[in-house]
Design an enzyme around this catalytic site. Structure first.
Site, PDB file in Angstrom:
ATOM      1  N   GLU A  47       0.802  -1.221   0.000  1.00 24.34           N
ATOM      2  CA  GLU A  47       0.000   0.000   0.000  1.00 24.34           C
ATOM      3  C   GLU A  47       0.833   1.269   0.000  1.00 24.34           C
ATOM      4  O   GLU A  47       0.492   2.242  -0.665  1.00 24.34           O
ATOM      5  CB  GLU A  47      -0.939   0.010   1.220  1.00 24.34           C
ATOM      6  N   ASP A  65      -6.206   8.377   0.073  1.00 24.24           N
ATOM      7  CA  ASP A  65      -5.741   7.311   0.950  1.00 24.24           C
ATOM      8  C   ASP A  65      -4.523   7.792   1.728  1.00 24.24           C
ATOM      9  O   ASP A  65      -3.621   8.389   1.143  1.00 24.24           O
ATOM     10  CB  ASP A  65      -5.388   6.073   0.127  1.00 24.24           C
TER      11      ASP A  65
HETATM   12  C1  LIG Z   1     -13.964   5.318  -2.994  1.00 25.12           C
HETATM   13  O1  LIG Z   1     -12.822   4.779  -3.610  1.00 25.12           O
HETATM   14  C2  LIG Z   1     -11.946   4.100  -2.723  1.00 25.12           C
HETATM   15  C3  LIG Z   1     -10.717   3.674  -3.491  1.00 25.12           C
HETATM   16  O2  LIG Z   1     -11.049   3.024  -4.696  1.00 25.12           O
HETATM   17  C4  LIG Z   1     -12.683   2.925  -2.076  1.00 25.12           C
HETATM   18  O3  LIG Z   1     -11.836   2.310  -1.124  1.00 25.12           O
HETATM   19  C5  LIG Z   1     -13.936   3.433  -1.379  1.00 25.12           C
HETATM   20  O4  LIG Z   1     -14.657   2.337  -0.906  1.00 25.12           O
HETATM   21  C6  LIG Z   1     -14.787   4.237  -2.339  1.00 25.12           C
HETATM   22  N1  LIG Z   1     -15.934   4.796  -1.628  1.00 25.12           N
HETATM   23  C7  LIG Z   1     -17.163   4.810  -2.122  1.00 25.12           C
HETATM   24  C8  LIG Z   1     -18.221   5.415  -1.267  1.00 25.12           C
HETATM   25  O5  LIG Z   1     -17.425   4.356  -3.227  1.00 25.12           O
END
Ligand SMILES: *[C@@H]1O[C@H](CO)[C@@H](O)[C@H](O)[C@H]1NC(C)=O
Ligand SMILES: *[C@@H]1O[C@H](CO)[C@@H](O)[C@H](O)[C@H]1NC(C)=O
Length: 133
Positions: A47, A65
């Site tokens: 990561e 992130d």
């Molecule tokens: C937004 O994108 C991230 C990374 O791809 C993911 O971990 C996360 O679950 C997503 N959130 C939603 C609400 O889709």
């Protein structure tokens, strides 16, 4: 004769701390993670490369992130102060204090297991890709 003691606090730009696999294994153990160490170390390397200041994104949904475990700002940390399910500011996950990063990762793991991390699913699942020490 009086001795004046001057305490100087040096505040500079946050230096990136980058941990080796071996150091990560020790760090995790010291913070209460005692099992699946190889998976955890592999996950962190996948990561963030062990870089405490790693910030990823923006993801397609606008989230970012943060830190060693690349904690996602959509659910887990707050972008304007403490927030998310870890009740921590995302910015705090980029400093050298990794206790809050590890506490948040434990929470994510308790809810979703290692599958919460693409880095683990892609590079560490079956078998774990590293032997830390
Ligand atoms: C937004 O994108 C991230 C990374 O791809 C993911 O971990 C996360 O679950 C997503 N959130 C939603 C609400 O889709
Ligand atoms: C760690 O991450 C920061 C932020 O992305 C970057 O500026 C720095 O170069 C990285 N350090 C190493 C050693 O990769």
């Amino acid at each position: 004769m009086m001795l004046a003691v001057v305490l100087v606090t040096i505040v500079g730009p946050a230096a990136a701390k980058v941990y080796s696999q071996c150091q990560l294994a020790t760090l995790l153990r010291n913070n209460g993670i005692t099992s699946n160490i190889n998976d955890w170390v592999c996950l962190i390397i996948s990561e963030s490369s062990g870089n405490t200041t790693a910030k990823g994104g923006p993801n397609s949904n606008g989230s970012y992130d943060y830190g060693l475990f690349q904690v996602n700002s959509r659910y887990w940390c707050g972008t304007s102060g403490p927030g998310g399910d870890c009740n921590v500011a995302c910015s705090k996950l980029l400093d050298e204090n990794v206790a809050d990063d590890i506490a948040c990762a434990k929470k994510i793991y308790a809810r979703h297991g290692f599958s919460a991390w693409y880095g683990w699913k892609n590079k560490c699942k079956n078998p774990p890709a590293v032997t830390p020490c």
